[in-house]
Motif scaffolding. Structure first.
Motif, PDB file in Angstrom:
ATOM      1  N   ALA A  97      36.526  -5.801  65.708  1.00 27.85           N
ATOM      2  CA  ALA A  97      37.526  -7.515  65.881  1.00 27.85           C
ATOM      3  C   ALA A  97      37.570  -8.782  65.940  1.00 27.85           C
ATOM      4  CB  ALA A  97      38.747  -7.080  66.958  1.00 27.85           C
ATOM      5  N   ALA A  98      36.906  -8.783  66.456  1.00 26.66           N
ATOM      6  CA  ALA A  98      35.956 -10.227  66.135  1.00 26.66           C
ATOM      7  C   ALA A  98      35.528 -10.790  64.570  1.00 26.66           C
ATOM      8  CB  ALA A  98      35.560 -11.186  66.592  1.00 26.66           C
ATOM      9  N   CYS A  99      34.799  -9.480  64.249  1.00 27.23           N
ATOM     10  CA  CYS A  99      34.336  -9.298  62.948  1.00 27.23           C
ATOM     11  C   CYS A  99      35.702  -9.176  61.917  1.00 27.23           C
ATOM     12  CB  CYS A  99      33.016  -8.484  62.434  1.00 27.23           C
ATOM     13  SG  CYS A  99      32.422  -8.937  63.817  1.00 27.23           S
ATOM     14  N   LEU A 100      36.285  -8.329  61.871  1.00 30.36           N
ATOM     15  CA  LEU A 100      37.436  -8.370  61.137  1.00 30.36           C
ATOM     16  C   LEU A 100      38.310  -9.626  61.225  1.00 30.36           C
ATOM     17  CD1 LEU A 100      39.113  -4.838  62.499  1.00 30.36           C
ATOM     18  CD2 LEU A 100      37.783  -4.876  59.576  1.00 30.36           C
ATOM     19  N   SER A 101      38.741 -10.250  62.089  1.00 34.10           N
ATOM     20  CA  SER A 101      39.057 -11.191  61.701  1.00 34.10           C
ATOM     21  C   SER A 101      38.373 -12.967  61.247  1.00 34.10           C
ATOM     22  CB  SER A 101      39.612 -12.728  62.971  1.00 34.10           C
ATOM     23  OG  SER A 101      39.638 -13.662  62.591  1.00 34.10           O
ATOM     24  N   GLU A 102      37.288 -12.468  60.927  1.00 32.98           N
ATOM     25  CA  GLU A 102      36.346 -13.204  60.297  1.00 32.98           C
ATOM     26  C   GLU A 102      36.419 -13.472  58.651  1.00 32.98           C
ATOM     27  OE1 GLU A 102      31.107 -15.361  60.490  1.00 32.98           O
ATOM     28  OE2 GLU A 102      33.039 -14.900  62.404  1.00 32.98           O
TER      29      GLU A 102
END
Length: 389
Positions: A97-102
């Protein structure tokens, strides 16, 4: 495959969003349709309001994606620091999810449209990260309802496999021996499971597979999706509903035949004749610009004129389902052929499958799959309709 129009700019404008984001794997038809890429693990697809497309995948799939996917911009999890995020978060879902955010932040995106089935965990994470999430109806479902030539070829191939499997099943039933009300093959009771096995093996020979194939007999046929695993009866209707999918090309086909080994009662003969007439009327109605509801109502009119019940009038026996549905990467997709105002369009592939179901008598269903053409329809189902074998 000829490149269809994949732009969903209008849908993004209506939603007031900067981009559309979806995640999925080989079971997500939308993501396969728009990327032409298959993977067992979840991957992501992003389209911005400027039409830019990004495929977001694991590092191990990058080489294959560069060869197979129609999306040219590919970003991997490691491009977005997945390994470092995993060390920090110690949870793969949070790290993803943090990768999606980035990914979104890197594209300057603030407001994101997502499909109705977008994972709530990712949605909550992105909201907490400052993004706005707007669930919308899939903009690709409507695009998918108009089939490209390559899609039609894939559907036709799968239909050929389905017809070969149907022929094998019917031949097995026709060649059976009737004894004391049951059917026998090679000295043993012929079961629904045996017929199902013959269907599955035939489909595999053609590189296709099917789940939830319907083989039902006698009173089990009064339930549209009823099945019979055990012995098949003589002098009773047997519904065979096969909806295979090509393992390689991913497209479905769909067809149903109802057969009977032995002697059919006058009541069953009348039901079969009426279902055949209703289907003929439905097929005659199919052409561009015709409302789905008009096709459905014409089928209901035939049934009611012959004294049968329809759910149009609230009945729970008789004709108790819609007339048909779209077929493609999903077995049920747009357009639905029932009580709706959708207009049929050239390029739609739909089924016409009227049926009658009475608990004390049994059921009859016939299903053909057709392509809506400029002037009418082309029946993609070539197998004959013969009730009494």
């Amino acid at each position: 495959m000829t490149e269809p129009e994949f732009s969903i700019k209008k849908a993004l404008e209506e939603a007031g969003t900067d981009a559309y984001l979806m995640t999925g794997n080989l079971h997500n038809s939308d993501i396969y349709y728009v990327t032409r890429f298959l993977a067992s693990d979840d991957f992501g697809y992003l389209q911005t309001d400027t039409g830019e497309e990004v495929l977001f995948i694991s590092d191990m799939e990058k080489g294959r994606a560069e060869i197979e996917s129609r999306v040219s911009t590919i970003k991997t999890m490691q491009d977005l620091g997945y390994r470092e995020k995993m060390k920090e978060k110690k949870d793969p879902s949070i790290a993803y999810a943090a990768c999606l955010s980035e990914l979104l932040a890197g594209e300057g995106i603030k407001k994101i449209a997502v499909p109705y089935d977008f994972p709530i965990f990712y949605s909550n994470f992105l909201i907490e990260a400052g993004f706005s999430i707007v669930p919308i109806k899939s903009p690709f479902r409507k695009i998918r309802s108009l089939k490209e030539p390559e899609e039609l070829e894939a559907i036709k191939y799968t239909q050929t496999a389905g017809e070969k499997a149907m022929e094998a099943a019917i031949a097995l039933i026709a060649g059976a021996e009737a004894r004391e009300g049951l059917l026998y093959h090679a000295g043993e009771a012929l079961t629904g499971s045996k017929v199902l096995s013959v269907i599955d093996h035939t489909l595999l020979d053609y590189g296709c597979e099917a789940e939830e194939t319907i083989v039902s007999c006698g009173r089990d046929t009064a339930n549209p999706h009823g099945t019979t695993d055990g012995p098949l009866r003589a002098n009773a209707p047997i519904i065979l509903d096969i909806f295979p999918r090509s393992k390689k090309k991913r497209y479905f086909a769909d067809m149903t035949r109802t057969v009977l080994h032995g002697e059919a009662s006058e009541e069953l003969k009348k039901m079969y004749k009426t279902v055949l007439a209703a289907q003929k009327k439905g097929l005659e109605m199919v052409k561009p610009g015709v409302k789905a509801a008009d096709v459905h109502n014409a089928v209901c009119d035939i049934f009611e004129a012959h004294g049968y019940d329809t759910y149009r009038s609230g009945a729970k026996i008789g004709f108790i389902h819609s007339t048909g549905h779209g077929v493609g990467l999903d077995i049920h997709e747009l357009p639905a052929v029932g009580e709706n105002e959708v207009l049929l369009e050239a390029g739609n592939v739909i089924t016409i499958e009227p049926g009658l179901y009475y608990p004390e008598i049994g059921g009859i269903r016939l299903e053909d799959m057709v392509l809506v053409t400029k002037n009418g329809c082309q029946n993609l189902t070539g197998l004959e309709k013969r009730f009494v074998l």
